[in-house]
Motif scaffolding. Sequence first.
Motif, mmCIF file in Angstrom:
data_model
loop_
_atom_site.group_PDB
_atom_site.id
_atom_site.type_symbol
_atom_site.label_atom_id
_atom_site.label_comp_id
_atom_site.label_asym_id
_atom_site.label_seq_id
_atom_site.Cartn_x
_atom_site.Cartn_y
_atom_site.Cartn_z
ATOM 1 N N PHE A 88 0.823 -1.207 0.000
ATOM 2 C CA PHE A 88 0.000 0.000 0.000
ATOM 3 C C PHE A 88 0.859 1.260 0.000
ATOM 4 O O PHE A 88 0.517 2.249 -0.645
ATOM 5 C CB PHE A 88 -0.918 -0.019 1.226
ATOM 6 C CG PHE A 88 -1.876 1.142 1.280
ATOM 7 C CD1 PHE A 88 -2.995 1.186 0.459
ATOM 8 C CD2 PHE A 88 -1.653 2.209 2.141
ATOM 9 C CE1 PHE A 88 -3.864 2.253 0.506
ATOM 10 C CE2 PHE A 88 -2.522 3.273 2.193
ATOM 11 C CZ PHE A 88 -3.634 3.291 1.372
ATOM 12 N N MET A 92 0.777 4.539 -2.618
ATOM 13 C CA MET A 92 0.612 5.920 -2.192
ATOM 14 C C MET A 92 1.775 6.800 -2.674
ATOM 15 O O MET A 92 1.585 7.932 -3.109
ATOM 16 C CB MET A 92 0.510 5.992 -0.664
ATOM 17 C CG MET A 92 -0.728 5.302 -0.097
ATOM 18 S SD MET A 92 -2.306 6.047 -0.618
ATOM 19 C CE MET A 92 -2.816 4.862 -1.890
ATOM 20 N N TRP A 514 -11.573 8.563 -2.381
ATOM 21 C CA TRP A 514 -10.189 9.052 -2.448
ATOM 22 C C TRP A 514 -9.196 7.895 -2.436
ATOM 23 O O TRP A 514 -8.277 7.839 -3.263
ATOM 24 C CB TRP A 514 -9.931 9.983 -1.267
ATOM 25 C CG TRP A 514 -10.036 11.436 -1.621
ATOM 26 C CD1 TRP A 514 -11.137 12.213 -1.565
ATOM 27 C CD2 TRP A 514 -8.983 12.265 -2.098
ATOM 28 N NE1 TRP A 514 -10.849 13.481 -1.972
ATOM 29 C CE2 TRP A 514 -9.522 13.555 -2.300
ATOM 30 C CE3 TRP A 514 -7.637 12.063 -2.372
ATOM 31 C CZ2 TRP A 514 -8.767 14.616 -2.762
ATOM 32 C CZ3 TRP A 514 -6.874 13.124 -2.824
ATOM 33 C CH2 TRP A 514 -7.438 14.372 -3.026
ATOM 34 N N MET A 515 -9.398 6.963 -1.504
ATOM 35 C CA MET A 515 -8.472 5.843 -1.416
ATOM 36 C C MET A 515 -8.527 4.971 -2.659
ATOM 37 O O MET A 515 -7.494 4.489 -3.143
ATOM 38 C CB MET A 515 -8.798 5.005 -0.176
ATOM 39 C CG MET A 515 -8.646 5.751 1.142
ATOM 40 S SD MET A 515 -6.969 6.358 1.407
ATOM 41 C CE MET A 515 -6.098 4.821 1.553
ATOM 42 N N PHE A 519 -5.527 4.403 -5.083
ATOM 43 C CA PHE A 519 -5.080 3.034 -5.317
ATOM 44 C C PHE A 519 -4.992 2.736 -6.813
ATOM 45 O O PHE A 519 -4.023 2.144 -7.287
ATOM 46 C CB PHE A 519 -6.046 2.076 -4.638
ATOM 47 C CG PHE A 519 -5.719 0.624 -4.863
ATOM 48 C CD1 PHE A 519 -4.750 -0.007 -4.104
ATOM 49 C CD2 PHE A 519 -6.375 -0.106 -5.842
ATOM 50 C CE1 PHE A 519 -4.440 -1.338 -4.309
ATOM 51 C CE2 PHE A 519 -6.072 -1.433 -6.058
ATOM 52 C CZ PHE A 519 -5.107 -2.056 -5.289
#
Length: 836
Positions: A88, A92, A514-515, A519
């Motif tokens: 992750f 980011m 948003w995530m 991603f």
Amino acid sequence: MPIYLKSPPRDDENPSGVRATNQSVVAERFVCLQYAAAGGAQIFGTSEQPNSMSIHSDTGCRSVTSAVQPPTMHNAIGASFHRGIPEFSDLMLACRHHAVLTFVVASVFAAALALAAWTMIRPNYHAEALVRVREKSNVVFAPQTSRSEDIAFFRSQAALVRSHQVLSAAFDDEDVRQLPDAIPEGDRVEWLDGLLRVETQSGSEVISITVHHESPQAAQAYCNAITRAYLDEITHRIASDRQLRETQLEHAVAAADSQLDALWDELNSVARSVGSDSSESLTIRDEMQFRSYRDYAQQLQAAQLRGNQLQSQLDEFQASHSESSAVSEEVVEKLLRQNAEIIAARKQLLGLELQCQQMEKIAASAESPQMRRLTDQRDLFAGELEELVKRTRAEISETLQIQAQSERQQLLAKLKQQIELNRSEKEFLRERLTELNSVVSRTTPKTAVPLDMSRHAVDRQSRLADGLWKTLQEFRIESQSQPRVALQSLATLPEQANHSRQLRAAAVSGMGGWMLVMFMIGYLEWRDCRVRSPRDLISRSAFPVFGTNSYAASQPKAWFGLRQKQVSGGVREAAARIILRNQEGTSPVTLMVTSCIAGEPRHVVSQEMVVLLGNFGRRVLLVDCDTDRSELSHALGAAQSPGIRQLAVAAQPPSAQAIAELLIATNQDAVDFIPVGTIVDDQAWIDPRTLRAVIAAMRQHYDAIIINGPSIMGSAEGALLAEEVDSSVIAVFVDQSRWNQLVLCEQSACESGIPLSGSILHPGSGKPGLRLSPDQKRALPKKSLIAEDTDRETALQQEIGELQEEIRRVQADGDESNQQDPSQDVTTHPGKATHS
């Protein structure tokens, strides 16, 4: 798996100095490559000087031994392309390269999801009722509960509101029965408990009962129903507890009165038997008897306690000394050391030992009579000492055991004597108590002791009955006081909706959007394999990477810092390590600048390379062989000028004069340019033999020849043209090139045996400053110093070869003449051989 690329033979190993046209020159010292499982590489040098990248022109050919071939594409770079699932944090960090795109798309997508969540979720209406619960009972007299009980009562009311009894009773309310559609099927109590919220605050004495529902009428009805059900339940419980408490107190008061009447009757009978109802009739004799009885009783108790202690000591002593304890070895050894006979024997034995040692020091023979006598005497004394020690040890142990046994017997006798005395004392005290007890028993009916005891019992029972009656009366009075739980306000119809659930859903949806966008963009960037920093190349490329330090220095020092001026340090480093180090080479260096795919500005690297070499005083020829798009010729404005395509290789290669006619002068005096030329007969590609002929003809006139070649993956003749040069470099551009394509190109070059010096990291922008001067007539330059040295060396080698051939011929003639007249030579010169 390590890969070793062969180095060409040195000058002393190649006396001919002639280079074959179908072979290429490789570096004097290449590197040992080892592909790591993650796509990285370890580089090791193969010559004495590390980091040497000089290139010499010899007859050595490019070859890669079959035993050290690189692994296949799937095994070598499989880890680079099939990297599995990214972390992750990697995703980011990958979004920082598309910050604006990520912000815009994520904002729009998050807003859309938040709006959808806001629309799909309906708002709630909250109805609130307030109930006052006193922490302390409102009493007139002393409180009947403690502080902890009052706090526990207040805190337990929240659980009572949510109890199954209260919630079940709420459905029987008249207002709730009018809302049949608002009650779902299934467990109604559990559903209603999910709508209920009970809040208590210590010190405020107020319980807030709140119910939320999508309908304001239903919220108000359920809230008021639960409140009324709770009030009925708590009122019923308090009333039941009071009634039970009152009944118990009434029974206790009645029992205390009955007991008090019985004690009064007993007091009257005792007074009649004594003959008086006063204690003044007690005599001094009776008081002294009672006092003596108490004293003897105390003494007997003390004697019994002391006897128990003595008996326990005796038992412990017998248990601890039931077996004969062994004599301490330390005591025995101490007494042995103090024995006079043993001390004298040890001194005598020590003297014999010293005599033996002195005899050995003066080199006396062990077989000598004196030495043998001393040895025998020493052994005799040692045996006697050992027997003396054993005998003395036994005597000392026996003496110590006798002493210990005597001490134990004395201590045991003393304990038994004390126990016997204690037994006599207890018998005496028991006899005295028995006598006093008989006297007291005979005089008891005539004393006032039973009278006082009866009077005391009556007083005590009277106080108990009075206290119970008082408690009952106070409890009945307190029952008429205000209730502990009272309704403060019922719920009103809510007018404003509560959007907290919608806000939470919108916030969660927005954050999720948003995530998700971060991603997705991060995953696309992660899978795109773009070259963003020098670390992307260093960790995966199997060859040297030029320009990593200079590119890192050109980056901003902080996130908000301004980007510094871009510098082409990669070109400078590559030129210094590949070309400028070739000071002692026998032939000029030919280098091809290529890239992975078409469309990358590799022509900028070629221009910077020739400008840099020209500034260093090198005569450089720049040849455009880019058949992809001919960007170099277009950038210099020579796209329509005749070039290398116009050179045809038929029976013989083109002459130097024919090639010189294609030269175009530039603003750099030491740099000449040959454009790619126009397409002839729809033939866009360049024959490798043409490039070979140009290099062979121009090699003696220039110090370096830079070829701006086609891409490796975008053009089929890229590998063919790379065979005709000494080495090749791959131009890698930040934010444009992909490192997985670079790994593929390096793999293809290794499998094809193409010498590859490494890759050049370039920002992809900049103005090299190279311009053409078509008005200036460019003549063929004179031979370079390297070419002249090569010609002189070749002529000298030919002369040496002719002299060696002449010497061999003369030696052969002399050998023939010696074989024709051997006898004459032997007679004339006996013992010698003549030679011409």
